[in-house]
Design a protein around this motif. Sequence first.
Motif, short mmCIF file in Angstrom:
data_model
loop_
_atom_site.label_atom_id
_atom_site.label_comp_id
_atom_site.label_asym_id
_atom_site.label_seq_id
_atom_site.Cartn_x
_atom_site.Cartn_y
_atom_site.Cartn_z
N CYS A 87 126.11 -46.38 177.46
CA CYS A 87 124.79 -46.80 177.92
C CYS A 87 124.27 -45.77 178.91
N THR A 161 123.76 -51.19 175.02
CA THR A 161 124.36 -51.64 173.77
C THR A 161 124.38 -53.17 173.74
N GLU A 162 124.70 -53.72 172.59
CA GLU A 162 124.82 -55.16 172.47
C GLU A 162 125.87 -55.69 173.46
N TRP A 165 124.31 -55.82 176.97
CA TRP A 165 123.35 -56.90 177.16
C TRP A 165 124.00 -58.27 177.11
N SER A 166 125.06 -58.43 176.37
CA SER A 166 125.69 -59.75 176.27
C SER A 166 126.71 -60.01 177.37
#
Length: 167
Positions: A87, A161-162, A165-166
Amino acid sequence: MCPMNGASEREIVGDRIKVWFRFVPREGWFPQDTEGLWATRLSADTARVDNVPFLQDGVAQGDVVRFRTDDDGLHWATGRISTSGNCAVRVVPIPSGPLGRSPEKVHERLSDFRLGGEVFSAEFPMVAFDVPSGTDFAALKRLLVRGQDEGWWHFEVGSGTEAFWSA
């Protein structure tokens, strides 16, 4: 680095090239509409990004991009073809805050995460961090938000990235 900041626009060092990105400048932000990132050429039209973007969103160090070369020999990104899982996070210390204008103090506050990064300039001490995929994203995000809430800095995620964010 922006074209105004030094290195030749067509500079090539070994298998490293500068890949240029175009974007719409944001109001109240820098007036530049391009950013050149060092990259390692992988093929005639692909390269792996070797540094952290200060202005370009949607790309991080280690990502592979496709480019086209114009008549002047400049390599213009046309899209990302694979992600590194890294990131890009940009942090700007608040001059009136406890860190002052010090990019070194920003690095010190985030040192537990062992992030690589670059400083934009002495006049505008933005730090662009490369956040590797194995980083404790949840802890990093908590510290970034805490620093912003307590007036240490402003931050933005240029490429997340996913997993980031998660977290």
